[in-house]
Design a protein around this motif. Structure first.
Motif, PDB file in Angstrom:
ATOM      1  N   LEU A 127      18.640  54.032  -0.705  1.00 16.03           N
ATOM      2  CA  LEU A 127      17.399  54.791  -0.853  1.00 16.03           C
ATOM      3  C   LEU A 127      16.188  53.928  -0.510  1.00 16.03           C
ATOM      4  O   LEU A 127      15.275  54.362   0.205  1.00 16.03           O
ATOM      5  CB  LEU A 127      17.275  55.316  -2.279  1.00 16.03           C
ATOM      6  N   LEU A 128      16.176  52.704  -1.027  1.00 21.49           N
ATOM      7  CA  LEU A 128      15.052  51.803  -0.761  1.00 21.49           C
ATOM      8  C   LEU A 128      14.960  51.451   0.722  1.00 21.49           C
ATOM      9  O   LEU A 128      13.861  51.368   1.280  1.00 21.49           O
ATOM     10  CB  LEU A 128      15.203  50.536  -1.607  1.00 21.49           C
ATOM     11  N   SER A 129      16.104  51.248   1.354  1.00 24.02           N
ATOM     12  CA  SER A 129      16.111  50.896   2.775  1.00 24.02           C
ATOM     13  C   SER A 129      15.585  52.039   3.632  1.00 24.02           C
ATOM     14  O   SER A 129      14.851  51.817   4.601  1.00 24.02           O
ATOM     15  CB  SER A 129      17.525  50.510   3.217  1.00 24.02           C
ATOM     16  N   ARG A 130      15.946  53.264   3.294  1.00 22.11           N
ATOM     17  CA  ARG A 130      15.425  54.428   4.006  1.00 22.11           C
ATOM     18  C   ARG A 130      13.917  54.549   3.823  1.00 22.11           C
ATOM     19  O   ARG A 130      13.190  54.933   4.736  1.00 22.11           O
ATOM     20  CB  ARG A 130      16.099  55.701   3.509  1.00 22.11           C
ATOM     21  N   LEU A 131      13.451  54.229   2.622  1.00 22.95           N
ATOM     22  CA  LEU A 131      12.031  54.377   2.306  1.00 22.95           C
ATOM     23  C   LEU A 131      11.175  53.279   2.910  1.00 22.95           C
ATOM     24  O   LEU A 131      10.121  53.542   3.495  1.00 22.95           O
ATOM     25  CB  LEU A 131      11.850  54.401   0.780  1.00 22.95           C
ATOM     26  N   LEU A 132      11.629  52.035   2.796  1.00 18.26           N
ATOM     27  CA  LEU A 132      10.794  50.883   3.126  1.00 18.26           C
ATOM     28  C   LEU A 132      11.183  50.194   4.426  1.00 18.26           C
ATOM     29  O   LEU A 132      10.383  49.419   4.972  1.00 18.26           O
ATOM     30  CB  LEU A 132      10.863  49.845   1.995  1.00 18.26           C
ATOM     31  N   GLY A 133      12.409  50.428   4.887  1.00 19.84           N
ATOM     32  CA  GLY A 133      12.973  49.617   5.958  1.00 19.84           C
ATOM     33  C   GLY A 133      13.820  48.532   5.327  1.00 19.84           C
ATOM     34  O   GLY A 133      13.407  47.895   4.346  1.00 19.84           O
ATOM     35  N   ASP A 134      15.027  48.317   5.860  1.00 25.38           N
ATOM     36  CA  ASP A 134      15.959  47.422   5.176  1.00 25.38           C
ATOM     37  C   ASP A 134      15.508  45.970   5.141  1.00 25.38           C
ATOM     38  O   ASP A 134      15.974  45.182   4.321  1.00 25.38           O
ATOM     39  CB  ASP A 134      17.372  47.534   5.756  1.00 25.38           C
ATOM     40  N   GLY A 135      14.547  45.574   5.979  1.00 26.24           N
ATOM     41  CA  GLY A 135      14.059  44.200   5.949  1.00 26.24           C
ATOM     42  C   GLY A 135      13.246  43.874   4.713  1.00 26.24           C
ATOM     43  O   GLY A 135      12.981  42.698   4.437  1.00 26.24           O
ATOM     44  N   ALA A 153      31.609  45.338  -0.277  1.00 28.20           N
ATOM     45  CA  ALA A 153      31.926  46.739   0.023  1.00 28.20           C
ATOM     46  C   ALA A 153      30.668  47.533   0.324  1.00 28.20           C
ATOM     47  O   ALA A 153      30.634  48.352   1.255  1.00 28.20           O
ATOM     48  CB  ALA A 153      32.681  47.361  -1.153  1.00 28.20           C
ATOM     49  N   ALA A 154      29.603  47.310  -0.456  1.00 31.64           N
ATOM     50  CA  ALA A 154      28.346  48.024  -0.214  1.00 31.64           C
ATOM     51  C   ALA A 154      27.764  47.656   1.141  1.00 31.64           C
ATOM     52  O   ALA A 154      27.255  48.519   1.862  1.00 31.64           O
ATOM     53  CB  ALA A 154      27.352  47.714  -1.331  1.00 31.64           C
ATOM     54  N   ALA A 155      27.858  46.377   1.500  1.00 33.04           N
ATOM     55  CA  ALA A 155      27.331  45.933   2.802  1.00 33.04           C
ATOM     56  C   ALA A 155      28.048  46.643   3.937  1.00 33.04           C
ATOM     57  O   ALA A 155      27.422  47.093   4.911  1.00 33.04           O
ATOM     58  CB  ALA A 155      27.474  44.422   2.936  1.00 33.04           C
ATOM     59  N   ALA A 156      29.366  46.782   3.831  1.00 26.99           N
ATOM     60  CA  ALA A 156      30.144  47.450   4.878  1.00 26.99           C
ATOM     61  C   ALA A 156      29.784  48.925   4.970  1.00 26.99           C
ATOM     62  O   ALA A 156      29.645  49.477   6.077  1.00 26.99           O
ATOM     63  CB  ALA A 156      31.631  47.282   4.602  1.00 26.99           C
ATOM     64  N   ARG A 157      29.615  49.576   3.833  1.00 23.59           N
ATOM     65  CA  ARG A 157      29.313  51.001   3.840  1.00 23.59           C
ATOM     66  C   ARG A 157      27.883  51.264   4.304  1.00 23.59           C
ATOM     67  O   ARG A 157      27.629  52.260   5.011  1.00 23.59           O
ATOM     68  CB  ARG A 157      29.561  51.575   2.440  1.00 23.59           C
ATOM     69  N   LEU A 158      26.957  50.406   3.933  1.00 16.10           N
ATOM     70  CA  LEU A 158      25.582  50.560   4.407  1.00 16.10           C
ATOM     71  C   LEU A 158      25.503  50.297   5.908  1.00 16.10           C
ATOM     72  O   LEU A 158      24.778  50.982   6.639  1.00 16.10           O
ATOM     73  CB  LEU A 158      24.651  49.605   3.642  1.00 16.10           C
ATOM     74  N   ASP A 159      26.255  49.308   6.364  1.00 13.48           N
ATOM     75  CA  ASP A 159      26.291  49.004   7.802  1.00 13.48           C
ATOM     76  C   ASP A 159      26.791  50.210   8.590  1.00 13.48           C
ATOM     77  O   ASP A 159      26.311  50.491   9.692  1.00 13.48           O
ATOM     78  CB  ASP A 159      27.184  47.791   8.050  1.00 13.48           C
ATOM     79  N   ALA A 160      27.738  50.943   8.025  1.00 12.48           N
ATOM     80  CA  ALA A 160      28.308  52.106   8.714  1.00 12.48           C
ATOM     81  C   ALA A 160      27.291  53.221   8.915  1.00 12.48           C
ATOM     82  O   ALA A 160      27.464  54.064   9.808  1.00 12.48           O
ATOM     83  CB  ALA A 160      29.508  52.630   7.935  1.00 12.48           C
ATOM     84  N   ILE A 161      26.223  53.238   8.103  1.00 14.11           N
ATOM     85  CA  ILE A 161      25.184  54.258   8.287  1.00 14.11           C
ATOM     86  C   ILE A 161      23.897  53.647   8.833  1.00 14.11           C
ATOM     87  O   ILE A 161      22.821  54.246   8.750  1.00 14.11           O
ATOM     88  CB  ILE A 161      24.910  55.030   6.974  1.00 14.11           C
ATOM     89  N   GLY A 162      24.017  52.438   9.367  1.00 20.54           N
ATOM     90  CA  GLY A 162      22.890  51.828  10.064  1.00 20.54           C
ATOM     91  C   GLY A 162      21.858  51.165   9.181  1.00 20.54           C
ATOM     92  O   GLY A 162      20.714  50.957   9.610  1.00 20.54           O
ATOM     93  N   LEU A 163      22.218  50.790   7.971  1.00 19.86           N
ATOM     94  CA  LEU A 163      21.289  50.134   7.052  1.00 19.86           C
ATOM     95  C   LEU A 163      21.760  48.706   6.791  1.00 19.86           C
ATOM     96  O   LEU A 163      22.945  48.478   6.545  1.00 19.86           O
ATOM     97  CB  LEU A 163      21.203  50.903   5.730  1.00 19.86           C
ATOM     98  N   HIS A 164      20.808  47.761   6.816  1.00 21.01           N
ATOM     99  CA  HIS A 164      21.193  46.352   6.684  1.00 21.01           C
ATOM    100  C   HIS A 164      20.242  45.594   5.755  1.00 21.01           C
ATOM    101  O   HIS A 164      19.588  44.625   6.165  1.00 21.01           O
ATOM    102  CB  HIS A 164      21.218  45.677   8.062  1.00 21.01           C
ATOM    103  N   PRO A 165      20.130  46.020   4.492  1.00 19.63           N
ATOM    104  CA  PRO A 165      19.340  45.231   3.543  1.00 19.63           C
ATOM    105  C   PRO A 165      20.023  43.896   3.277  1.00 19.63           C
ATOM    106  O   PRO A 165      21.202  43.708   3.606  1.00 19.63           O
ATOM    107  CB  PRO A 165      19.327  46.100   2.287  1.00 19.63           C
ATOM    108  N   LYS A 166      19.288  42.983   2.662  1.00 22.54           N
ATOM    109  CA  LYS A 166      19.873  41.697   2.288  1.00 22.54           C
ATOM    110  C   LYS A 166      20.652  41.880   0.991  1.00 22.54           C
ATOM    111  O   LYS A 166      20.082  42.255  -0.034  1.00 22.54           O
ATOM    112  CB  LYS A 166      18.766  40.648   2.094  1.00 22.54           C
ATOM    113  N   LEU A 167      21.950  41.635   1.024  1.00 22.68           N
ATOM    114  CA  LEU A 167      22.806  41.762  -0.153  1.00 22.68           C
ATOM    115  C   LEU A 167      23.338  40.388  -0.527  1.00 22.68           C
ATOM    116  O   LEU A 167      23.860  39.673   0.330  1.00 22.68           O
ATOM    117  CB  LEU A 167      23.971  42.728   0.102  1.00 22.68           C
TER     118      LEU A 167
END
Length: 239
Positions: A70-78, A92-106
């Protein structure tokens, strides 16, 4: 899919064993150690955080990765960092977020220790007691943090002042989260003490005038007792 899109909390890990590694027929005992949190509660906590465009946000308690998404969609994953004490949920979260094009720092790290960066907002999806000093150190002046006091339903919001102090209040709302921990599971409870108390009759035994309260279900009472005792309480109840 129906469960995943419902507004309920889903336990994803018990006593360090994640659902991804479970097999049909497995029986696991212990306390829940990770979950996909009630979606509406995640949104409420973010609202208490007063997230704004351009803010750098620390999401404490990666879990399923929903709040980070949610935060990545709102603010940008950077601008989003999410941490969890368990390496596997982070992976696991990193892999699933990557699959929908989101790459926050985990990051897999202990939330009660040093934090990876400085932030305008810290929103915690786990409960703490006390609030770790490292949170205030990582919060920029004017920054805001939101968390829940462990073993209570009390949401605390606080703002860091220019002199490095924190000024806050209890929100007119309530929530319950798993407490922070430093290892794969929580420390053992004092079951031996409860067993001993049940076996001993004591010097004087009498019938009380009032019903016995299960403090595990009476959250207002539990919260009050947690606040007025220095080390928290442990409870045991048998119907």
């Amino acid at each position: 899919m129906a469960a995943a899109y419902s507004d309920q909390t889903l336990i994803t890990q018990v006593a360090g064993k994640h659902a991804d590694h479970a097999h049909f027929g497995d029986v696991v005992s212990g306390r829940p150690t990770s979950s996909a949190t009630l979606p509406s509660l995640v949104v409420r906590m973010l609202r208490h955080g007063e997230i704004y465009d351009g803010a750098r946000v620390l999401d404490v308690g990666t879990g399923s990765g929903y709040s980070a998404a949610l935060l990545s969609r709102l603010l940008g994953d950077g601008r989003v960092t999410s941490i969890d004490v368990d390496p596997y949920p982070v992976e696991a979260a990193a892999a699933r977020l990557d699959a929908i094009g989101l790459h926050p720092k985990l990051v897999a790290c202990d939330a009660t220790g040093p934090l990876p960066g400085e932030f305008d907002r810290i929103v915690s999806m786990v409960s703490v007691r006390p609030i770790p000093p490292s949170w205030l150190a990582a919060l920029k002046p004017g920054g805001r943090l939101v968390t829940v006091i462990a073993n209570t339903s009390l949401i605390v919001t606080a703002v860091k002042t220019a002199d490095g102090k924190a000024v806050g209040h209890i929100a007119r709302d309530w929530a319950m989260f798993m407490p922070t921990r430093s290892g794969g599971d929580y420390p053992p409870r004092s079951h031996e003490l409860f067993d001993l108390a049940r076996e001993q009759r004591g010097e004087q035994v009498s019938r009380g005038r009032f019903p016995v309260v299960d403090t595990g279900g009476a959250w207002e009472l539990r919260s009050m007792l947690e606040v007025i005792t220095s080390g928290g309480i442990e409870h045991d109840f048998e119907g």
